[in-house]
Write a protein that holds these residues in place. Structure first.
Motif, PDB file in Angstrom:
ATOM      1  N   ILE A  12      14.661   5.542  53.499  1.00 33.09           N
ATOM      2  CA  ILE A  12      13.267   5.087  53.490  1.00 33.09           C
ATOM      3  C   ILE A  12      13.202   3.615  53.913  1.00 33.09           C
ATOM      4  CG2 ILE A  12      11.142   4.895  52.149  1.00 33.09           C
ATOM      5  CD1 ILE A  12      12.203   7.781  52.337  1.00 33.09           C
ATOM      6  N   PHE A 134      12.259  14.739  48.009  1.00 38.29           N
ATOM      7  CA  PHE A 134      12.418  14.491  49.443  1.00 38.29           C
ATOM      8  C   PHE A 134      12.895  15.777  50.133  1.00 38.29           C
ATOM      9  CE2 PHE A 134      13.648   9.680  49.103  1.00 38.29           C
ATOM     10  CZ  PHE A 134      12.486   9.436  48.389  1.00 38.29           C
ATOM     11  N   ASP A 165      10.806  12.016  54.757  1.00 38.18           N
ATOM     12  CA  ASP A 165      11.086  10.580  54.553  1.00 38.18           C
ATOM     13  C   ASP A 165      10.076   9.705  55.307  1.00 38.18           C
ATOM     14  OD1 ASP A 165      13.372  11.388  53.248  1.00 38.18           O
ATOM     15  OD2 ASP A 165      14.779  10.526  54.697  1.00 38.18           O
TER      16      ASP A 165
END
Ligand SMILES: NC(=O)c1ccc[n+]([C@@H]2O[C@H](COP(=O)([O-])OP(=O)(O)OC[C@H]3O[C@@H](n4cnc5c(N)ncnc54)[C@H](OP(=O)(O)O)[C@@H]3O)[C@@H](O)[C@H]2O)c1
Length: 268
Positions: A12, A134, A165
């Motif tokens: 990220i 995620f 992401d």
């Protein structure tokens, strides 16, 4: 305006950094091992470890906004350092886990709640990004997919709303480049509910070969996961899957509201 990204080597953090650069922002990055970063020369890099909050002082000098991970061994001390540096806005990568009524009793929930609390107590303007699971967690299955064309799972019917992401990074960039998300704590999900079994099937469809699920007991799964993860995370993952069986997780419209676009699918 100058923005510091903690963890530019992260999935990220790296996407946030690229998004900020794309908007022409002056960006800095920290890493515990900045010599391993491969970033454009325009990005100033700093060695900093959240376990030693004072190590962030140089990186924070004259910075307006900061993107932070919530993996903070000393959140109170780090946020005091951030506030003392005159930072105007912290964007914290939190987690939807903190919205559970039992978050404080949980290893993951309690550590992220502590990070959020430290931001609030530091008195710095903030945005808390609260993503669900995620989609990239499925990358953990790559070895067994390559080796066996199958994924061993104890709870294949665990139902999730996996998020890409890049969707998280998109919202972080908006938070870091304007004031529209000051004080906000958006819950971020993907656009669809998918069981783990459906996620495995989707990967198989994209690869063009069917993949199967090998049903494991919880003890078998714990042994598999323990080869790669500390026990506290093994237990956390198993608990998350166990509790997600038969659930009905809410799909959030925050990504679409904030960005004006549809969230990316798991297939993407
Ligand atoms: N996976 C999920 O389903 C999920 C769901 C909700 C929230 N989250 C949260 O998302 C985060 C993981 O995001 P990600 O996939 O982008 O992680 P990642 O790729 O593992 O990157 C983590 C970054 O954090 C930095 N970092 C870690 N410990 C540090 C420390 N002590 N001091 C300074 N920097 C440190 C690392 O930088 P260096 O190694 O370069 O120092 C790395 O760049 C976690 O905080 C997790 O709680 C995950």
């Amino acid at each position: 305006m100058s923005v510091l990204v903690m963890g530019a080597s992260g999935a990220i953090g790296g996407a946030v950094l690229r998004g900020l650069q794309g908007r022409g922002m002056e960006v800095r990055a920290t890493s515990r091992t900045p010599e391993r970063l491969s970033l454009p020369g325009s990005v100033r890099t700093f060695a900093a470890d959240a376990a030693e909050p004072a190590s962030f002082s140089d990186a924070l000098d004259s910075v307006d906004r900061v993107f932070l991970y919530a993996d903070l061994p000393e959140p109170e001390a780090l946020l005091a350092t951030v506030a003392a540096a005159g930072v105007q806005h912290v964007v914290l990568l939190s987690s939807a886990a903190v919205t559970s009524p039992r978050a404080a009793d949980d290893f993951n929930g309690s550590r992220i709640l502590r990070a959020e609390r430290a931001v609030l107590e530091a008195g710095v303007a903030h945005t808390f990004l609260r993503p669900c699971e995620f989609a990239s967690n499925a990358a953990r299955w790559s070895w067994s997919i390559k080796a066996e064309g199958a994924v061993p799972l104890p709870y294949p019917d665990a139902l999730q709303t996996p998020i890409h992401d890049q969707d998280i990074a998109d919202v972080a960039v908006i938070a870091l480049t304007g004031d529209s998300l000051l004080g906000a704590a958006p819950i971020l999900t993907g656009p669809e509910r998918l069981t783990l079994r459906e996620q495995v099937a989707t990967i198989g469809e994209v690869l063009g070969r069917p993949l199967s699920v090998i049903e494991q007991t919880e003890a078998e799964s714990a042994a598999t996961l323990a080869a790669h993860l500390p026990d506290v995370w093994v237990q956390q993952i198993l608990k998350g899957w166990r509790e997600a069986v038969g659930g009905n997780p809410t799909l959030s419209d925050e990504y679409a509201r904030i960005t004006g676009r549809s969230p990316r699918t798991f297939r993407t």
